[in-house]
Scaffold this active site. Structure first.
Site, PDB file in Angstrom:
ATOM      1  N   LEU A  56      30.885 -61.733 -12.468  1.00 22.07           N
ATOM      2  CA  LEU A  56      29.886 -61.220 -11.528  1.00 22.07           C
ATOM      3  C   LEU A  56      28.770 -62.219 -11.266  1.00 22.07           C
ATOM      4  CD1 LEU A  56      29.565 -57.527 -12.805  1.00 22.07           C
ATOM      5  CD2 LEU A  56      30.641 -58.300 -10.677  1.00 22.07           C
ATOM      6  N   PHE A  75      32.058 -50.867 -10.860  1.00 21.25           N
ATOM      7  CA  PHE A  75      32.212 -50.364 -12.220  1.00 21.25           C
ATOM      8  C   PHE A  75      32.184 -51.511 -13.228  1.00 21.25           C
ATOM      9  CE2 PHE A  75      33.324 -46.669  -9.930  1.00 21.25           C
ATOM     10  CZ  PHE A  75      33.308 -45.586 -10.791  1.00 21.25           C
ATOM     11  N   TYR A 143      20.701 -50.921 -21.933  1.00 23.61           N
ATOM     12  CA  TYR A 143      21.790 -50.525 -21.037  1.00 23.61           C
ATOM     13  C   TYR A 143      21.318 -49.468 -20.044  1.00 23.61           C
ATOM     14  CZ  TYR A 143      25.936 -47.918 -19.580  1.00 23.61           C
ATOM     15  OH  TYR A 143      26.877 -47.243 -18.834  1.00 23.61           O
ATOM     16  N   LYS A 147      20.739 -49.460 -15.778  1.00 17.99           N
ATOM     17  CA  LYS A 147      21.265 -48.467 -14.834  1.00 17.99           C
ATOM     18  C   LYS A 147      20.142 -47.876 -13.980  1.00 17.99           C
ATOM     19  CE  LYS A 147      25.521 -48.920 -16.007  1.00 17.99           C
ATOM     20  NZ  LYS A 147      26.488 -49.521 -15.064  1.00 17.99           N
TER      21      LYS A 147
END
Length: 339
Positions: A56, A75, A143, A147
Protein backbone atom coordinates in the site's frame (compact mmCIF):
# COMPACT_ATOMS: atom_id res chain seq x y z
CA UNK A 1 -30.02 -9.73 -6.11
CA UNK A 2 -28.19 -6.65 -7.42
CA UNK A 3 -26.60 -6.91 -10.83
CA UNK A 4 -22.81 -7.20 -11.00
CA UNK A 5 -21.03 -3.84 -11.34
CA UNK A 6 -20.22 -2.72 -14.88
CA UNK A 7 -16.67 -1.72 -13.95
CA UNK A 8 -13.97 -3.78 -12.20
CA UNK A 9 -13.70 -3.54 -8.42
CA UNK A 10 -10.34 -3.28 -6.67
CA UNK A 11 -10.01 -5.34 -3.48
CA UNK A 12 -7.05 -4.59 -1.17
CA UNK A 13 -6.10 -7.03 1.57
CA UNK A 14 -7.20 -9.87 -0.71
CA UNK A 15 -4.96 -12.44 1.00
CA UNK A 16 -6.48 -11.84 4.44
CA UNK A 17 -9.29 -13.87 5.97
CA UNK A 18 -12.09 -11.54 4.88
CA UNK A 19 -10.44 -10.71 1.55
CA UNK A 20 -10.35 -14.36 0.58
CA UNK A 21 -14.04 -14.75 1.43
CA UNK A 22 -14.96 -11.71 -0.64
CA UNK A 23 -12.78 -12.78 -3.58
CA UNK A 24 -14.46 -16.17 -3.70
CA UNK A 25 -18.04 -15.05 -3.17
CA UNK A 26 -18.08 -11.88 -5.28
CA UNK A 27 -16.49 -13.51 -8.32
CA UNK A 28 -19.12 -16.26 -7.99
CA UNK A 29 -21.71 -13.48 -8.40
CA UNK A 30 -20.10 -12.39 -11.66
CA UNK A 31 -17.96 -9.51 -10.40
CA UNK A 32 -14.66 -8.66 -12.05
CA UNK A 33 -12.09 -8.16 -9.30
CA UNK A 34 -8.56 -6.84 -9.17
CA UNK A 35 -6.98 -8.33 -6.10
CA UNK A 36 -3.94 -6.96 -4.33
CA UNK A 37 -2.03 -7.67 -1.15
CA UNK A 38 1.50 -7.59 0.19
CA UNK A 39 1.27 -11.34 0.85
CA UNK A 40 0.76 -13.91 -1.94
CA UNK A 41 -2.82 -14.98 -2.62
CA UNK A 42 -3.05 -18.38 -0.88
CA UNK A 43 -6.04 -19.84 -2.78
CA UNK A 44 -6.57 -20.79 -6.40
CA UNK A 45 -7.29 -17.57 -8.27
CA UNK A 46 -11.02 -17.30 -9.00
CA UNK A 47 -12.33 -16.72 -12.49
CA UNK A 48 -12.83 -13.05 -13.40
CA UNK A 49 -10.10 -12.10 -10.91
CA UNK A 50 -6.48 -11.01 -11.28
CA UNK A 51 -3.92 -10.66 -8.50
CA UNK A 52 -1.10 -8.13 -8.15
CA UNK A 53 1.30 -8.36 -5.23
CA UNK A 54 1.79 -4.80 -4.01
CA UNK A 55 2.49 -2.74 -0.92
CA UNK A 56 0.00 0.00 0.00
CA UNK A 57 3.02 2.29 0.31
CA UNK A 58 3.33 2.17 -3.51
CA UNK A 59 1.04 5.07 -4.34
CA UNK A 60 1.90 5.12 -8.07
CA UNK A 61 1.33 1.38 -8.39
CA UNK A 62 -2.04 1.69 -6.67
CA UNK A 63 -3.06 4.50 -9.02
CA UNK A 64 -2.30 2.28 -11.99
CA UNK A 65 -4.09 -0.71 -10.50
CA UNK A 66 -7.23 1.36 -9.84
CA UNK A 67 -7.51 2.64 -13.43
CA UNK A 68 -11.01 2.01 -14.74
CA UNK A 69 -12.37 0.71 -11.40
CA UNK A 70 -15.76 1.82 -10.20
CA UNK A 71 -15.18 0.98 -6.52
CA UNK A 72 -12.38 0.09 -4.10
CA UNK A 73 -13.01 -2.41 -1.32
CA UNK A 74 -10.28 -1.40 1.12
CA UNK A 75 -9.65 -4.32 3.47
CA UNK A 76 -5.84 -3.99 3.49
CA UNK A 77 -3.51 -2.79 6.24
CA UNK A 78 -2.78 -3.83 9.82
CA UNK A 79 -5.80 -5.59 11.31
CA UNK A 80 -4.74 -5.99 14.97
CA UNK A 81 -3.28 -3.81 17.69
CA UNK A 82 0.37 -3.02 16.98
CA UNK A 83 2.86 -0.30 17.95
CA UNK A 84 2.17 3.08 16.37
CA UNK A 85 5.12 2.88 13.96
CA UNK A 86 3.81 -0.41 12.57
CA UNK A 87 0.26 0.91 12.11
CA UNK A 88 1.31 4.26 10.63
CA UNK A 89 2.44 3.18 7.16
CA UNK A 90 -0.28 0.75 6.01
CA UNK A 91 -3.25 2.22 7.88
CA UNK A 92 -2.56 5.95 7.44
CA UNK A 93 -0.29 6.47 4.43
CA UNK A 94 -1.77 3.49 2.60
CA UNK A 95 -5.29 4.78 3.16
CA UNK A 96 -4.30 8.13 1.67
CA UNK A 97 -3.09 6.35 -1.47
CA UNK A 98 -6.41 4.52 -1.73
CA UNK A 99 -8.40 7.75 -1.52
CA UNK A 100 -6.17 9.49 -4.04
CA UNK A 101 -6.75 6.63 -6.48
CA UNK A 102 -10.50 6.84 -5.86
CA UNK A 103 -10.49 10.60 -6.36
CA UNK A 104 -8.74 10.30 -9.71
CA UNK A 105 -11.04 7.53 -10.94
CA UNK A 106 -14.28 8.85 -9.44
CA UNK A 107 -14.61 5.54 -7.60
CA UNK A 108 -16.48 4.80 -4.40
CA UNK A 109 -14.45 3.64 -1.38
CA UNK A 110 -15.74 0.89 0.90
CA UNK A 111 -13.59 1.10 4.01
CA UNK A 112 -13.24 -1.74 6.50
CA UNK A 113 -13.34 0.29 9.70
CA UNK A 114 -13.77 -1.31 13.11
CA UNK A 115 -15.70 -1.00 16.35
CA UNK A 116 -12.27 -0.48 17.94
CA UNK A 117 -12.65 3.13 16.80
CA UNK A 118 -15.25 3.53 19.57
CA UNK A 119 -14.00 0.75 21.85
CA UNK A 120 -13.78 2.76 25.09
CA UNK A 121 -17.47 3.55 25.17
CA UNK A 122 -19.23 1.63 27.92
CA UNK A 123 -21.50 -1.24 27.03
CA UNK A 124 -25.19 -0.32 27.25
CA UNK A 125 -26.68 -2.09 30.27
CA UNK A 126 -30.34 -2.90 30.79
CA UNK A 127 -32.58 -0.32 29.15
CA UNK A 128 -29.74 2.08 28.38
CA UNK A 129 -29.72 3.52 24.88
CA UNK A 130 -27.54 1.78 22.32
CA UNK A 131 -24.66 3.53 20.61
CA UNK A 132 -25.50 5.34 17.38
CA UNK A 133 -22.95 5.99 14.64
CA UNK A 134 -22.79 9.70 15.50
CA UNK A 135 -21.29 8.90 18.90
CA UNK A 136 -17.86 10.35 19.65
CA UNK A 137 -14.76 8.43 18.62
CA UNK A 138 -13.15 6.68 21.60
CA UNK A 139 -10.50 4.42 20.07
CA UNK A 140 -9.04 1.74 22.34
CA UNK A 141 -5.56 1.64 20.81
CA UNK A 142 -3.41 2.65 17.86
CA UNK A 143 -5.29 0.26 15.57
CA UNK A 144 -8.64 1.76 16.58
CA UNK A 145 -7.15 5.24 16.24
CA UNK A 146 -6.18 4.48 12.63
CA UNK A 147 -9.75 3.37 11.90
CA UNK A 148 -11.17 6.58 13.36
CA UNK A 149 -8.72 8.48 11.15
CA UNK A 150 -9.92 6.46 8.15
CA UNK A 151 -13.53 7.43 8.75
CA UNK A 152 -12.54 11.08 9.10
CA UNK A 153 -10.56 10.89 5.87
CA UNK A 154 -13.69 9.61 4.16
CA UNK A 155 -15.61 12.58 5.55
CA UNK A 156 -12.94 14.94 4.21
CA UNK A 157 -12.81 13.41 0.73
CA UNK A 158 -16.60 13.49 0.47
CA UNK A 159 -16.88 17.12 1.58
CA UNK A 160 -13.90 18.37 -0.42
CA UNK A 161 -13.74 16.13 -3.49
CA UNK A 162 -17.13 14.39 -3.69
CA UNK A 163 -15.62 10.90 -3.23
CA UNK A 164 -18.39 8.66 -1.98
CA UNK A 165 -17.45 6.25 0.80
CA UNK A 166 -19.13 3.62 2.95
CA UNK A 167 -17.47 2.79 6.26
CA UNK A 168 -18.10 -0.59 7.89
CA UNK A 169 -17.59 -0.60 11.66
CA UNK A 170 -16.99 -4.33 11.72
CA UNK A 171 -17.75 -6.17 14.94
CA UNK A 172 -16.50 -9.78 14.88
CA UNK A 173 -16.56 -11.40 11.44
CA UNK A 174 -15.98 -15.14 11.74
CA UNK A 175 -17.63 -18.29 10.34
CA UNK A 176 -19.54 -18.65 13.62
CA UNK A 177 -19.55 -17.00 17.05
CA UNK A 178 -16.96 -18.39 19.43
CA UNK A 179 -17.34 -16.33 22.64
CA UNK A 180 -19.94 -14.52 24.69
CA UNK A 181 -19.12 -11.04 23.40
CA UNK A 182 -19.95 -12.16 19.85
CA UNK A 183 -23.61 -12.43 20.87
CA UNK A 184 -23.53 -8.66 20.34
CA UNK A 185 -20.83 -8.16 17.71
CA UNK A 186 -20.92 -11.13 15.32
CA UNK A 187 -21.10 -10.54 11.56
CA UNK A 188 -21.70 -13.60 9.39
CA UNK A 189 -19.73 -14.04 6.18
CA UNK A 190 -22.98 -14.06 4.19
CA UNK A 191 -24.03 -10.72 5.70
CA UNK A 192 -20.58 -9.27 4.93
CA UNK A 193 -20.89 -10.28 1.26
CA UNK A 194 -24.38 -8.79 1.01
CA UNK A 195 -23.14 -5.62 2.72
CA UNK A 196 -20.38 -5.23 0.15
CA UNK A 197 -22.89 -5.85 -2.65
CA UNK A 198 -25.18 -3.13 -1.35
CA UNK A 199 -22.36 -0.66 -0.70
CA UNK A 200 -20.94 -0.99 -4.22
CA UNK A 201 -24.19 -1.11 -6.21
CA UNK A 202 -26.26 1.51 -4.32
CA UNK A 203 -27.17 4.43 -6.62
CA UNK A 204 -25.84 6.95 -4.11
CA UNK A 205 -24.16 6.69 -0.73
CA UNK A 206 -22.43 9.98 0.10
CA UNK A 207 -20.41 9.52 3.28
CA UNK A 208 -22.02 6.91 5.49
CA UNK A 209 -21.11 4.72 8.45
CA UNK A 210 -22.70 1.34 9.15
CA UNK A 211 -22.52 -0.98 12.14
CA UNK A 212 -21.32 -4.15 10.41
CA UNK A 213 -22.91 -6.82 12.56
CA UNK A 214 -25.64 -9.36 11.98
CA UNK A 215 -29.14 -9.09 13.36
CA UNK A 216 -28.07 -9.92 16.93
CA UNK A 217 -30.67 -9.33 19.67
CA UNK A 218 -27.93 -8.43 22.16
CA UNK A 219 -26.21 -5.90 19.89
CA UNK A 220 -24.57 -2.88 21.52
CA UNK A 221 -25.27 -0.65 18.51
CA UNK A 222 -28.26 1.31 17.31
CA UNK A 223 -28.92 3.66 14.42
CA UNK A 224 -26.67 3.96 11.40
CA UNK A 225 -26.87 4.80 7.68
CA UNK A 226 -27.74 1.37 6.26
CA UNK A 227 -30.96 2.67 4.71
CA UNK A 228 -28.89 4.73 2.26
CA UNK A 229 -27.59 1.59 0.61
CA UNK A 230 -30.57 -0.69 1.27
CA UNK A 231 -28.84 -3.31 3.43
CA UNK A 232 -30.42 -5.39 6.15
CA UNK A 233 -28.58 -8.27 7.86
CA UNK A 234 -30.19 -11.69 7.87
CA UNK A 235 -27.94 -13.68 10.16
CA UNK A 236 -28.51 -13.77 13.90
CA UNK A 237 -26.44 -14.81 16.90
CA UNK A 238 -28.52 -16.08 19.79
CA UNK A 239 -26.11 -18.34 21.68
CA UNK A 240 -22.54 -19.55 21.73
CA UNK A 241 -21.81 -23.26 22.24
CA UNK A 242 -20.00 -23.95 25.48
CA UNK A 243 -19.53 -27.63 26.25
CA UNK A 244 -22.86 -28.39 24.58
CA UNK A 245 -24.81 -25.61 26.30
CA UNK A 246 -25.77 -22.14 25.04
CA UNK A 247 -23.85 -19.30 26.66
CA UNK A 248 -25.55 -15.93 26.76
CA UNK A 249 -24.12 -12.42 26.83
CA UNK A 250 -22.31 -11.82 30.08
CA UNK A 251 -23.30 -9.25 32.65
CA UNK A 252 -20.97 -7.61 35.20
CA UNK A 253 -19.41 -10.33 37.30
CA UNK A 254 -19.85 -13.16 34.78
CA UNK A 255 -16.91 -15.44 34.07
CA UNK A 256 -15.31 -15.34 30.65
CA UNK A 257 -15.27 -18.32 28.35
CA UNK A 258 -12.15 -20.45 28.81
CA UNK A 259 -9.18 -18.69 27.32
CA UNK A 260 -11.16 -15.47 26.70
CA UNK A 261 -11.61 -12.33 28.73
CA UNK A 262 -15.11 -10.90 29.07
CA UNK A 263 -14.75 -7.31 30.18
CA UNK A 264 -17.36 -6.07 32.59
CA UNK A 265 -18.38 -2.66 31.40
CA UNK A 266 -16.49 -1.52 28.30
CA UNK A 267 -16.53 -2.80 24.76
CA UNK A 268 -12.88 -3.78 25.14
CA UNK A 269 -10.60 -4.37 28.15
CA UNK A 270 -8.80 -1.35 29.55
CA UNK A 271 -5.06 -1.95 29.59
CA UNK A 272 -2.20 0.30 30.62
CA UNK A 273 0.38 1.92 28.38
CA UNK A 274 2.32 4.67 30.07
CA UNK A 275 -0.31 7.39 30.39
CA UNK A 276 -3.29 5.07 30.24
CA UNK A 277 -3.48 3.97 26.58
CA UNK A 278 -3.58 0.38 25.38
CA UNK A 279 -0.48 -1.72 25.58
CA UNK A 280 -0.05 -4.15 22.73
CA UNK A 281 -1.16 -7.63 23.68
CA UNK A 282 1.95 -8.94 22.00
CA UNK A 283 4.12 -6.94 24.36
CA UNK A 284 2.20 -8.22 27.38
CA UNK A 285 2.33 -11.89 26.49
CA UNK A 286 5.98 -12.67 27.34
CA UNK A 287 5.67 -11.23 30.84
CA UNK A 288 2.48 -13.20 31.48
CA UNK A 289 4.16 -16.41 30.41
CA UNK A 290 7.21 -15.64 32.52
CA UNK A 291 5.03 -15.21 35.61
CA UNK A 292 2.78 -18.20 34.94
CA UNK A 293 4.69 -20.73 36.99
CA UNK A 294 7.76 -21.07 39.09
CA UNK A 295 9.82 -24.16 39.70
CA UNK A 296 9.73 -25.81 43.10
CA UNK A 297 12.35 -28.14 44.55
CA UNK A 298 12.01 -31.65 43.22
CA UNK A 299 11.03 -30.61 39.71
CA UNK A 300 7.40 -29.76 40.55
CA UNK A 301 5.81 -26.51 39.48
CA UNK A 302 3.68 -24.06 41.38
CA UNK A 303 0.94 -21.92 39.87
CA UNK A 304 1.21 -18.17 39.80
CA UNK A 305 -0.20 -16.50 42.95
CA UNK A 306 -3.94 -16.70 43.33
CA UNK A 307 -4.39 -18.72 40.16
CA UNK A 308 -4.98 -22.35 39.27
CA UNK A 309 -4.07 -24.22 36.10
CA UNK A 310 -6.74 -24.46 33.37
CA UNK A 311 -5.83 -28.14 32.97
CA UNK A 312 -3.87 -30.73 34.95
CA UNK A 313 -0.31 -29.48 35.22
CA UNK A 314 0.76 -26.00 34.35
CA UNK A 315 3.70 -25.84 31.91
CA UNK A 316 5.92 -22.81 32.15
CA UNK A 317 5.03 -21.64 28.64
CA UNK A 318 1.27 -21.68 29.26
CA UNK A 319 -0.74 -18.44 29.37
CA UNK A 320 -1.62 -17.00 32.76
CA UNK A 321 -4.27 -19.10 34.45
CA UNK A 322 -7.84 -17.85 34.83
CA UNK A 323 -9.41 -19.46 37.91
CA UNK A 324 -8.70 -18.46 41.53
CA UNK A 325 -6.53 -20.99 43.32
CA UNK A 326 -7.61 -21.78 46.88
CA UNK A 327 -4.41 -23.43 47.95
CA UNK A 328 -1.84 -21.15 46.33
CA UNK A 329 -0.10 -18.59 48.56
CA UNK A 330 -1.07 -14.95 48.16
CA UNK A 331 2.47 -13.80 47.43
CA UNK A 332 5.46 -15.24 45.65
CA UNK A 333 8.24 -16.21 48.01
CA UNK A 334 11.38 -14.19 47.68
CA UNK A 335 14.37 -16.08 46.36
CA UNK A 336 16.92 -16.83 49.10
CA UNK A 337 19.84 -14.45 49.17
CA UNK A 338 23.04 -15.92 47.80
CA UNK A 339 25.38 -17.13 50.51
Amino acid sequence: MPAAPDKPVLLTGASGNLGRVLARELTALGWTLRLTDLAPFPDPLPERASFTRMDLADGVGLLRLAEGCGAILHFGGISVEQPFGTVLGPNIQGLYHVYEAARREGARVIFASSNHSIGFHERPQGNAAKLDVDCAFRPDGFYGLSKAYGELMGRTYWDKHGVENVNFRIGSCFPEPTEARMLATWLSFADLVRLCEAAVTAPRSGHCVIWACSNNPASFWGRDHRDRIGWQPRGQCGSVPRQGRPHHLGQPGDRALPGRRLHRDRLFPRQALGGGCLRSRLSRAPRQRARSCSARPGGKRRCCPGRAPPSPGCPAAAPRCWRPCRSAPTRMRASPAPS
